[in-house]
Design a protein around this motif. Structure first.
Motif, short mmCIF file in Angstrom:
data_model
loop_
_atom_site.label_atom_id
_atom_site.label_comp_id
_atom_site.label_asym_id
_atom_site.label_seq_id
_atom_site.Cartn_x
_atom_site.Cartn_y
_atom_site.Cartn_z
N LEU A 111 8.10 9.04 -26.68
CA LEU A 111 7.14 9.91 -25.97
C LEU A 111 7.62 11.47 -26.50
CD1 LEU A 111 7.48 8.88 -22.26
CD2 LEU A 111 6.15 8.08 -24.29
N SER A 112 8.21 11.75 -27.50
CA SER A 112 8.68 13.04 -28.11
C SER A 112 7.13 13.77 -28.69
CB SER A 112 9.68 12.91 -29.03
OG SER A 112 9.13 12.26 -30.06
N GLY A 113 6.37 12.60 -29.05
CA GLY A 113 5.15 13.31 -30.00
C GLY A 113 5.25 13.85 -31.18
N LEU A 114 6.45 13.62 -31.77
CA LEU A 114 6.65 14.33 -33.14
C LEU A 114 6.00 13.65 -34.09
CD1 LEU A 114 10.58 15.13 -32.99
CD2 LEU A 114 8.49 16.66 -32.33
N ALA A 115 5.74 12.42 -34.19
CA ALA A 115 4.92 11.71 -35.11
C ALA A 115 3.63 11.99 -35.24
CB ALA A 115 5.39 10.04 -35.07
N SER A 116 2.88 12.50 -34.08
CA SER A 116 1.69 12.66 -33.86
C SER A 116 1.30 13.97 -33.02
CB SER A 116 0.76 11.61 -33.30
OG SER A 116 1.35 11.24 -32.02
N ALA A 117 1.00 13.84 -32.08
CA ALA A 117 0.90 15.07 -30.96
C ALA A 117 1.23 14.57 -29.64
CB ALA A 117 -0.16 15.97 -31.21
N PRO A 118 1.51 15.44 -28.77
CA PRO A 118 1.78 14.97 -27.13
C PRO A 118 0.53 14.50 -26.77
CG PRO A 118 3.11 16.83 -27.77
CD PRO A 118 2.18 16.54 -29.00
N GLU A 119 -0.73 15.35 -27.10
CA GLU A 119 -1.97 14.90 -26.46
C GLU A 119 -2.43 13.67 -27.03
OE1 GLU A 119 -1.33 19.52 -26.76
OE2 GLU A 119 -1.01 17.65 -27.90
N LEU A 120 -2.04 13.02 -28.13
CA LEU A 120 -2.40 11.72 -28.80
C LEU A 120 -1.71 10.50 -27.94
CD1 LEU A 120 -2.76 12.41 -32.43
CD2 LEU A 120 -4.32 12.75 -30.82
N LEU A 121 -0.70 10.78 -26.86
CA LEU A 121 -0.22 9.73 -26.22
C LEU A 121 -1.00 9.31 -25.17
CD1 LEU A 121 3.71 10.87 -26.75
CD2 LEU A 121 2.40 9.05 -28.05
N TRP A 176 2.13 10.32 -20.36
CA TRP A 176 3.21 10.01 -21.18
C TRP A 176 3.57 11.28 -22.15
CZ3 TRP A 176 6.31 7.13 -18.24
CH2 TRP A 176 5.66 6.04 -17.84
N GLY A 177 2.47 11.70 -22.78
CA GLY A 177 2.59 12.83 -23.54
C GLY A 177 3.26 14.08 -23.16
N ALA A 178 2.89 14.36 -21.83
CA ALA A 178 3.45 15.53 -21.12
C ALA A 178 4.81 15.17 -20.39
CB ALA A 178 2.46 15.86 -19.81
N LEU A 179 4.81 13.98 -20.29
CA LEU A 179 6.30 13.62 -19.57
C LEU A 179 7.30 13.71 -21.01
CD1 LEU A 179 8.51 12.47 -17.74
CD2 LEU A 179 7.82 10.48 -18.62
N GLY A 180 6.94 13.49 -22.06
CA GLY A 180 7.77 13.59 -23.25
C GLY A 180 8.16 14.98 -23.61
N GLN A 181 7.46 16.08 -23.26
CA GLN A 181 7.72 17.35 -23.53
C GLN A 181 8.51 17.80 -22.54
OE1 GLN A 181 6.71 19.00 -26.20
NE2 GLN A 181 6.37 17.01 -26.84
N LEU A 182 8.82 17.31 -21.56
CA LEU A 182 9.64 17.52 -20.25
C LEU A 182 11.37 17.15 -20.71
CD1 LEU A 182 7.81 17.21 -17.23
CD2 LEU A 182 8.22 19.43 -18.60
N LEU A 183 11.38 16.30 -21.75
CA LEU A 183 12.55 15.82 -22.22
C LEU A 183 13.14 16.32 -23.25
CD1 LEU A 183 11.58 11.90 -21.45
CD2 LEU A 183 13.13 13.50 -19.91
N PRO A 184 14.56 16.17 -23.49
CA PRO A 184 15.18 17.00 -24.83
C PRO A 184 14.64 16.64 -26.22
CG PRO A 184 16.77 16.57 -23.17
CD PRO A 184 15.51 15.66 -22.69
N PRO A 185 14.45 15.35 -26.62
CA PRO A 185 13.86 15.29 -27.93
C PRO A 185 12.57 15.68 -28.15
CG PRO A 185 14.71 13.24 -26.89
CD PRO A 185 14.67 14.12 -25.80
N GLY A 186 11.57 15.55 -27.16
CA GLY A 186 10.18 16.10 -27.31
C GLY A 186 10.13 17.91 -27.28
N ALA A 187 11.14 18.19 -26.37
CA ALA A 187 11.18 19.85 -26.45
C ALA A 187 11.82 20.41 -27.54
CB ALA A 187 11.76 20.10 -25.04
N THR A 188 12.75 19.59 -27.97
CA THR A 188 13.29 20.27 -29.18
C THR A 188 12.40 20.11 -30.48
OG1 THR A 188 15.59 19.52 -28.51
CG2 THR A 188 15.44 20.11 -30.70
N VAL A 202 12.53 24.14 -20.87
CA VAL A 202 12.83 22.80 -20.76
C VAL A 202 14.17 22.65 -21.24
CG1 VAL A 202 12.47 20.46 -21.36
CG2 VAL A 202 10.48 21.75 -20.68
N LEU A 203 14.57 23.07 -22.47
CA LEU A 203 15.97 22.89 -23.10
C LEU A 203 17.20 23.67 -22.20
CD1 LEU A 203 14.98 22.99 -26.90
CD2 LEU A 203 15.71 20.94 -25.43
N LEU A 204 16.42 24.76 -21.70
CA LEU A 204 17.63 25.78 -20.85
C LEU A 204 17.75 24.97 -19.53
CD1 LEU A 204 16.49 29.25 -22.07
CD2 LEU A 204 18.51 28.07 -22.65
#
Length: 333
Positions: free
Chosen positions: A247-257, A261-273, A294-296
């Motif tokens: 759900l990180s969206g790094l391969a595409s974009a969070p808005e394409l998930l 789920w795209g918004a959730l992925g940005q609340l987790l460390p891999p997506g936020a990093t 998110v990371l802090l």
């Protein structure tokens, strides 16, 4: 104290075998769903895009290009600034005769850039697409950044496991986690920038972002493990590997998930990093506030959980010591 060897001749319950087989099958299905379903259901979901033109032309784009959240800009320079500020992924530019050109940023998302280019062509744009901010020539699709989510998730997980296994003291574990975060951030960014060629920004600033991402991951795992034991490791694995990576969206974009789920992925460390690295390297830090918070937040959560686990362990040890003390009162006969 030596533990007795298990009796391998003892019969195994059929129900235990059935439970193991069913559990593994369910786990494999969940892994496939977590990693494959977001990609299979990928589609634009309110992707922020600019339009340079009249209100009627904006309405024309709304009718012919679904899945975009449109913002009107007065001229191409305003749209270009909005792209670099991370307000939109790109823009369709109208001229007196109709659709004139497309502005994209492949560094923000190669997939969205492709979608916007195709949308412009369907509307009659004939001018070449202008890439406002692209990945370096050595990695034009940003494959290094897209592939970095899993090493980040597993790296923090593995580092925390090794630290818990080899270092017994609480202070030593915290120091080791901090050192792993610093060295890991330097190494990760050096690999992506100097070996793969994905990054072309300031190495030290980018390395700081990488350090924060690894620290948030590593301390989160340590905290869950210290407070909750084995269950904490399961929770961390779900958050980082089963959810955070796909759900990180790094391969595409969070808005394409698929939403949400795209918004959730940005609340987790891999997506936020990944988002923080992208914003620091390619957009001078614009748009990084959410990922930074998110990371802090995860770093703070990990430290709080670890502290709570230390307190819990001390209370348990104190209670055990009290229970093991001989009764000092001697009965009088």
């Amino acid at each position: 104290m030596a533990f007795p060897a298990p009796d391998r001749s003892a019969p195994t319950s059929p129900w235990k075998i059935v439970g193991l087989v069913v559990g593994v099958a369910i786990l494999l299905c969940l892994m496939v769903i977590a990693f494959a379903l977001p990609a299979a259901r990928s589609a634009p979901n309110d992707v922020p895009v600019g339009v340079v033109g009249t209100p009627a032309q904006v309405a024309q784009v709304e009718q012919r290009a679904s899945g975009f959240e449109l913002t009107r800009y007065s001229d191409p320079d305003d749209a270009r600034s909005a792209i670099l500020n991370r307000d939109v992924y790109g823009a369709i530019v109208f001229g007196p005769q109709g659709p004139q050109g497309v502005l994209v940023s492949s560094a923000a998302s190669p997939t969205v850039a492709t979608l916007l280019t195709a949308a412009g062509q369907r509307m009659g744009v004939t001018e070449p697409t202008i890439d406002v901010r692209a990945f370096p020539a050595d990695d034009p699709k940003g494959a290094g950044l897209a592939a970095g989510a899993l090493p980040l998730a597993l790296g923090g997980w593995i580092a925390a496991m090794v630290i818990m296994l080899l270092i017994p003291s609480n202070v030593g574990r915290l120091v080791a986690a901090a050192c792993v975060s610093v060295v890991g951030g330097l190494a990760l960014v050096a690999t992506l920038q100097f070996l793969i060629g994905t990054f072309d920004g300031n190495y030290w600033l980018t390395a700081l972002a990488g350090m924060l991402g690894i620290a948030a991951t590593c301390f989160m795992v340590l905290g869950f493990r210290e407070l909750l034991g084995g269950i904490g490791l399961v929770i961390a694995a779900i958050l980082l590997i089963f959810l955070g990576n796909p759900l990180s969206g790094l391969a595409s974009a969070p808005e394409l998930l698929p939403s949400p789920w795209g918004a959730l992925g940005q609340l987790l460390p891999p997506g936020a990093t990944g988002t923080l690295l992208r914003d620091v390297v390619f957009f001078e830090g614009n748009g990084m506030a959410h990922a930074l918070v998110v990371l802090l937040g995860w770093l703070a959560v990990g430290l709080l959980l670890y502290g709570a686990g230390m307190i819990k362990a001390r209370r348990k040890a104190s209670a055990a010591d009290t229970a093991s003390e001989p009764n000092s009162a001697v009965p009088v006969g």
